[in-house]
Each structure stands twice: as C-alpha cells, then as structure tokens.
Design an enzyme around this catalytic site. Structure first.
Site, PDB file in Angstrom:
ATOM      1  N   ARG A  23      47.086  34.422   8.346  1.00  0.00           N
ATOM      2  CA  ARG A  23      47.552  34.719   6.986  1.00  0.00           C
ATOM      3  C   ARG A  23      46.459  35.437   6.210  1.00  0.00           C
ATOM      4  O   ARG A  23      46.705  36.306   5.393  1.00  0.00           O
ATOM      5  CB  ARG A  23      47.872  33.397   6.269  1.00  0.00           C
TER       6      ARG A  23
ATOM      7  N   ARG B  81      57.295  35.880   0.473  1.00  0.00           N
ATOM      8  CA  ARG B  81      56.145  35.277   1.160  1.00  0.00           C
ATOM      9  C   ARG B  81      55.230  34.644   0.129  1.00  0.00           C
ATOM     10  O   ARG B  81      55.122  35.144  -0.999  1.00  0.00           O
ATOM     11  CB  ARG B  81      55.339  36.342   1.905  1.00  0.00           C
ATOM     12  N   ILE B  82      54.566  33.574   0.550  1.00  0.00           N
ATOM     13  CA  ILE B  82      53.536  32.986  -0.311  1.00  0.00           C
ATOM     14  C   ILE B  82      52.306  33.881  -0.187  1.00  0.00           C
ATOM     15  O   ILE B  82      51.835  34.145   0.928  1.00  0.00           O
ATOM     16  CB  ILE B  82      53.149  31.565   0.181  1.00  0.00           C
ATOM     17  N   LEU B  83      51.803  34.335  -1.304  1.00  0.00           N
ATOM     18  CA  LEU B  83      50.631  35.210  -1.251  1.00  0.00           C
ATOM     19  C   LEU B  83      49.398  34.401  -0.877  1.00  0.00           C
ATOM     20  O   LEU B  83      49.138  33.347  -1.467  1.00  0.00           O
ATOM     21  CB  LEU B  83      50.423  35.891  -2.604  1.00  0.00           C
TER      22      LEU B  83
ATOM     23  N   ASN C   4      55.510  36.642 -11.007  1.00  0.00           N
ATOM     24  CA  ASN C   4      56.613  36.449 -10.069  1.00  0.00           C
ATOM     25  C   ASN C   4      57.864  36.090 -10.855  1.00  0.00           C
ATOM     26  O   ASN C   4      57.786  35.393 -11.866  1.00  0.00           O
ATOM     27  CB  ASN C   4      56.266  35.297  -9.111  1.00  0.00           C
TER      28      ASN C   4
ATOM     29  N   HIS D 121      61.357  34.025 -10.444  1.00  0.00           N
ATOM     30  CA  HIS D 121      61.873  32.967  -9.569  1.00  0.00           C
ATOM     31  C   HIS D 121      63.236  32.506 -10.092  1.00  0.00           C
ATOM     32  O   HIS D 121      63.385  32.239 -11.294  1.00  0.00           O
ATOM     33  CB  HIS D 121      60.893  31.795  -9.549  1.00  0.00           C
TER      34      HIS D 121
ATOM     35  N   ASP E 240      49.664  31.783  -9.019  1.00  0.00           N
ATOM     36  CA  ASP E 240      48.374  31.187  -8.650  1.00  0.00           C
ATOM     37  C   ASP E 240      48.424  30.873  -7.159  1.00  0.00           C
ATOM     38  O   ASP E 240      49.284  31.399  -6.444  1.00  0.00           O
ATOM     39  CB  ASP E 240      48.054  29.966  -9.530  1.00  0.00           C
TER      40      ASP E 240
ATOM     41  N   GLY F 116      49.285  28.221  -5.618  1.00  0.00           N
ATOM     42  CA  GLY F 116      50.337  27.294  -5.208  1.00  0.00           C
ATOM     43  C   GLY F 116      51.659  28.008  -4.989  1.00  0.00           C
ATOM     44  O   GLY F 116      51.755  29.232  -5.060  1.00  0.00           O
TER      45      GLY F 116
ATOM     46  N   ASP G 180      54.932  28.715  -6.541  1.00  0.00           N
ATOM     47  CA  ASP G 180      55.683  28.754  -7.808  1.00  0.00           C
ATOM     48  C   ASP G 180      55.127  27.774  -8.844  1.00  0.00           C
ATOM     49  O   ASP G 180      55.885  27.153  -9.600  1.00  0.00           O
ATOM     50  CB  ASP G 180      57.181  28.471  -7.559  1.00  0.00           C
TER      51      ASP G 180
HETATM   52  C1  GAR Z   1      65.675  37.292  -7.165  1.00  0.00           C
HETATM   53  O1  GAR Z   1      66.710  36.455  -7.589  1.00  0.00           O
HETATM   54  C2  GAR Z   1      64.345  36.590  -7.337  1.00  0.00           C
HETATM   55  O2  GAR Z   1      64.300  35.742  -8.428  1.00  0.00           O
HETATM   56  C3  GAR Z   1      64.267  35.844  -6.037  1.00  0.00           C
HETATM   57  O3  GAR Z   1      64.742  36.722  -5.067  1.00  0.00           O
HETATM   58  C4  GAR Z   1      65.752  37.532  -5.662  1.00  0.00           C
HETATM   59  C5  GAR Z   1      65.467  38.971  -5.301  1.00  0.00           C
HETATM   60  O4  GAR Z   1      66.530  39.782  -5.662  1.00  0.00           O
HETATM   61  N1  GAR Z   1      62.930  35.419  -5.764  1.00  0.00           N
HETATM   62  C6  GAR Z   1      62.651  34.289  -5.121  1.00  0.00           C
HETATM   63  O5  GAR Z   1      63.493  33.537  -4.683  1.00  0.00           O
HETATM   64  C7  GAR Z   1      61.175  34.013  -4.959  1.00  0.00           C
HETATM   65  N2  GAR Z   1      60.966  32.653  -4.606  1.00  0.00           N
HETATM   66  P1  GAR Z   1      66.385  41.359  -5.619  1.00  0.00           P
HETATM   67  O6  GAR Z   1      65.783  41.725  -4.245  1.00  0.00           O
HETATM   68  O7  GAR Z   1      67.783  41.866  -5.734  1.00  0.00           O
HETATM   69  O8  GAR Z   1      65.503  41.772  -6.753  1.00  0.00           O
END
Ligand code: GAR
Length: 197
Positions: A64, A90-92, A106, A108, A140, A142, A144
């Site tokens: 990683r 991916r987790i950065l 990010n 979420h 950060d 972690g 989310d």
């Molecule tokens: C979005 O709903 C975003 O919040 C989520 O992926 C989707 C991407 O949609 N992100 C996560 O779940 C991160 N943990 P998109 O490719 O159409 O922008």
C-alpha cells in the site's frame, strides 16, 4: 483561483458536477487533473473537458505504501491546492495523506460519523434509519473519520432500494461538494483551522 485534483473510482457524477461548475466564468477553482485507482468510467467526463487523467492501480504495487508513494508523486506533479475524493473507493495510505493534509476532502454518502466505509447506503438501509444524507469531510488517516465540513440530509422512504436511495443522495451531494469547493477557494472554509479544532 485554486487548482483542484479530483480522485474517482466510478461513474464520476460528482466529478461531472465539478467540471460543469468549473466551466462557468466566475467559478473560483479549476480542475487540473483526474486520477483513479482503475480505468474509471468517469474518466469520460474529464476527457470531454480536455482534462488529463491518470491511473495508479494498487495491484501493480507490492505494498500500500509503494502505491501511495506513486500516487503522491503523480498528484504532486500537478501541485494542487486541493485534492477532492469524489467516489474514490480506496483508503488513502498515510504517506499520501501526510503529503497533502489538510488539503484533501472526501464526499461520503451518509451522515458521518454514522455509516463509514464502502457500503454506507446499504448500511443505512439495513439499520432502518429514517434519514441519511451526505457528508463532506477532511481526509485524515482513518476511514471517514476526518473533521466534518458540511452535511445535507435526505429522507429514507419505506420503498427505497439501495439504488434509489443512493441516487437521491447523489442529487444532493453534488451541489454540496461544489459549494464546499467554492467556500474553500474563497477562504470561507479554512481546512487548517478545521483540523486544529
Ligand atoms: C458518491 O455517492 C460518493 O459519495 C460515494 O461514491 C459515490 C460516487 O458517485 N463515495 C463513497 O462511498 C466513499 N466512501 P460518482 O462516481 O457518481 O460521483
């Protein structure tokens, strides 16, 4: 004007919203490049706008950390003021986060700290909550866990499926993300101040 680099993994509808917004004359940010961990379908949006794309695929690296080093090097080439994870799944790695923090955000699809992780919409449905939403937060080391910048709420309907609920969330998270980038660019949100609190 700030330079923004966007990381995606999927369809890129949030990226699209940023690109559409950045095409307006008075938008205070420009998208300099789009990166991914895979040949994401969302790259099509970047290509349409003539924005360069790059892939750094984790399976091509033996750790990683080495993946994170390569991602860091490529992102650094663009010298972005802000890295936006817009559906980057991916987790950065810590070495990447340390290089750009606190200038990584990010989006979420849940009201963090509820339902972190890769299946936020499914988890919210399974928990039987009556509302969920979307969160923009500072990244950060972690999963989310970084400081929350802003959230919007969405009602969960008894008939909602994971797909219908996720689509409702996406409708409200696109303007949330765009508005957050504007506020950061204008200095109305200070990420350094936010992480120091
Ligand atoms: C979005 O709903 C975003 O919040 C989520 O992926 C989707 C991407 O949609 N992100 C996560 O779940 C991160 N943990 P998109 O490719 O159409 O922008």
């Amino acid at each position: 004007m700030i330079d923004v680099l966007v990381l995606i993994s999927g369809t890129g509808s949030n990226l699209r919203a940023l690109l559409d917004a950045a095409a307006q004359a008075d938008f205070p940010a420009r998208i300099v490049a789009v990166g991914s961990d895979t040949d994401a379908p969302g790259f099509a949006h970047a290509r349409e706008f003539g924005i360069p794309t790059f892939v750094v695929s984790p399976p091509a690296f033996d750790s990683r950390e080495s993946w994170g080093d390569e991602l860091r090097s490529l992102v650094a080439l663009w010298n972005p003021d802000l890295v936006v994870c817009a559906g980057f799944m991916r987790i950065l790695p810590a070495n990447f986060v340390r290089a750009f923090a606190p200038h990584i955000i990010n989006v979420h699809p849940a009201l963090l700290p509820l339902f972190p992780g890769a299946h936020a919409v499914r988890d919210a449905l399974a928990a039987g909550v009556h509302e969920t939403g979307s969160t923009v937060h500072v990244v950060d080391e972690g999963v989310d866990t970084g400081p929350i910048i802003d959230q919007v709420r969405v009602a969960v309907d008894a008939r909602d499926t994971e797909e219908s609920l996720h689509e409702k969330i996406k409708q409200i998270e696109r303007p949330l993300l765009v508005d957050t980038v504007v506020s950061i660019a204008h200095g109305h949100i200070d990420l350094k101040e936010l992480v120091a609190q």
